[in-house]
Design a protein around this motif. Structure first.
Motif, PDB file in Angstrom:
ATOM      1  N   LYS A  25       0.834  -1.208   0.000  1.00  0.00           N
ATOM      2  CA  LYS A  25       0.000   0.000   0.000  1.00  0.00           C
ATOM      3  C   LYS A  25       0.870   1.260   0.000  1.00  0.00           C
ATOM      4  O   LYS A  25       0.583   2.225  -0.710  1.00  0.00           O
ATOM      5  N   VAL A  26       1.930   1.244   0.786  1.00  0.00           N
ATOM      6  CA  VAL A  26       2.838   2.397   0.843  1.00  0.00           C
ATOM      7  C   VAL A  26       3.512   2.597  -0.514  1.00  0.00           C
ATOM      8  O   VAL A  26       3.600   3.720  -1.022  1.00  0.00           O
ATOM      9  N   ASP A  27       3.975   1.514  -1.142  1.00  0.00           N
ATOM     10  CA  ASP A  27       4.617   1.609  -2.462  1.00  0.00           C
ATOM     11  C   ASP A  27       3.661   2.196  -3.497  1.00  0.00           C
ATOM     12  O   ASP A  27       4.042   3.047  -4.295  1.00  0.00           O
ATOM     13  N   ARG A  28       2.389   1.735  -3.489  1.00  0.00           N
ATOM     14  CA  ARG A  28       1.397   2.269  -4.429  1.00  0.00           C
ATOM     15  C   ARG A  28       1.128   3.745  -4.157  1.00  0.00           C
ATOM     16  O   ARG A  28       0.995   4.542  -5.085  1.00  0.00           O
ATOM     17  N   SER A  29       1.056   4.115  -2.896  1.00  0.00           N
ATOM     18  CA  SER A  29       0.827   5.519  -2.544  1.00  0.00           C
ATOM     19  C   SER A  29       1.984   6.400  -3.003  1.00  0.00           C
ATOM     20  O   SER A  29       1.773   7.498  -3.527  1.00  0.00           O
ATOM     21  N   ILE A  30       3.199   5.928  -2.812  1.00  0.00           N
ATOM     22  CA  ILE A  30       4.378   6.688  -3.242  1.00  0.00           C
ATOM     23  C   ILE A  30       4.379   6.842  -4.753  1.00  0.00           C
ATOM     24  O   ILE A  30       4.598   7.939  -5.283  1.00  0.00           O
ATOM     25  N   SER A  31       4.102   5.756  -5.485  1.00  0.00           N
ATOM     26  CA  SER A  31       4.069   5.821  -6.951  1.00  0.00           C
ATOM     27  C   SER A  31       2.999   6.794  -7.425  1.00  0.00           C
ATOM     28  O   SER A  31       3.233   7.590  -8.341  1.00  0.00           O
ATOM     29  N   GLU A  39       3.690  10.258  -9.518  1.00  0.00           N
ATOM     30  CA  GLU A  39       3.059  10.445 -10.832  1.00  0.00           C
ATOM     31  C   GLU A  39       2.248  11.737 -10.868  1.00  0.00           C
ATOM     32  O   GLU A  39       2.296  12.480 -11.847  1.00  0.00           O
ATOM     33  N   ARG A  40       1.507  12.038  -9.804  1.00  0.00           N
ATOM     34  CA  ARG A  40       0.752  13.293  -9.732  1.00  0.00           C
ATOM     35  C   ARG A  40       1.687  14.493  -9.809  1.00  0.00           C
ATOM     36  O   ARG A  40       1.433  15.459 -10.535  1.00  0.00           O
ATOM     37  N   LYS A  41       2.780  14.444  -9.060  1.00  0.00           N
ATOM     38  CA  LYS A  41       3.745  15.545  -9.059  1.00  0.00           C
ATOM     39  C   LYS A  41       4.401  15.706 -10.424  1.00  0.00           C
ATOM     40  O   LYS A  41       4.642  16.826 -10.896  1.00  0.00           O
ATOM     41  N   ARG A  42       4.699  14.591 -11.094  1.00  0.00           N
ATOM     42  CA  ARG A  42       5.289  14.646 -12.434  1.00  0.00           C
ATOM     43  C   ARG A  42       4.333  15.305 -13.407  1.00  0.00           C
ATOM     44  O   ARG A  42       4.717  16.169 -14.195  1.00  0.00           O
ATOM     45  N   ARG A  43       3.044  14.930 -13.359  1.00  0.00           N
ATOM     46  CA  ARG A  43       2.045  15.541 -14.252  1.00  0.00           C
ATOM     47  C   ARG A  43       1.886  17.027 -13.972  1.00  0.00           C
ATOM     48  O   ARG A  43       1.761  17.825 -14.901  1.00  0.00           O
ATOM     49  N   GLU A  44       1.892  17.410 -12.702  1.00  0.00           N
ATOM     50  CA  GLU A  44       1.780  18.833 -12.347  1.00  0.00           C
ATOM     51  C   GLU A  44       2.974  19.621 -12.882  1.00  0.00           C
ATOM     52  O   GLU A  44       2.818  20.715 -13.424  1.00  0.00           O
ATOM     53  N   ALA A  45       4.162  19.068 -12.732  1.00  0.00           N
ATOM     54  CA  ALA A  45       5.371  19.746 -13.218  1.00  0.00           C
ATOM     55  C   ALA A  45       5.345  19.866 -14.735  1.00  0.00           C
ATOM     56  O   ALA A  45       5.676  20.922 -15.290  1.00  0.00           O
ATOM     57  N   LEU A  46       4.936  18.810 -15.417  1.00  0.00           N
ATOM     58  CA  LEU A  46       4.861  18.837 -16.873  1.00  0.00           C
ATOM     59  C   LEU A  46       3.856  19.879 -17.345  1.00  0.00           C
ATOM     60  O   LEU A  46       4.118  20.634 -18.283  1.00  0.00           O
TER      61      LEU A  46
END
Length: 103
Positions: A18-24, A28-35
């Protein structure tokens, strides 16, 4: 707070998944926001993100009209940009002018 010592091995592994999925998901959200932010800034400056990422402008790669053609072989053409083709060099060496080779 979770007491990790009280969890079984299966519960610990489930928690890790669950922690690994949350981190991923977070990354991914942060990457999309930056892009999205980078694309917006690029648009404000008249570029696309791809222009900046590849180092190419939308203006590059446009075709330039042909100005000169070989009278002996009209399939051989030159725009007047870049290095002179051998057929141009030969024609000039034989007394022709660029004006005579214009289309």
């Amino acid at each position: 707070m979770i007491d990790l010592d009280s969890l079984s091995l299966k519960e610990l592994r489930d928690l890790r998944n669950k922690v690994d999925r949350s981190i991923s998901g977070f990354e991914e959200r942060k990457r999309r926001e930056a892009l999205a932010a980078v694309e917006e800034i690029a648009r404000e400056h008249g570029f696309t993100f791809n222009d900046l990422a590849t180092g190419k402008s939308a203006r590059r790669g446009t075709k330039v009209a042909v100005k000169y053609a070989n009278p002996e072989d009209p399939t051989q053409t030159w725009t007047g940009r870049g290095r002179r083709p051998i057929w141009i060099q030969d024609a000039l060496a034989n007394g022709k002018t660029l004006e005579e080779l214009e289309i």
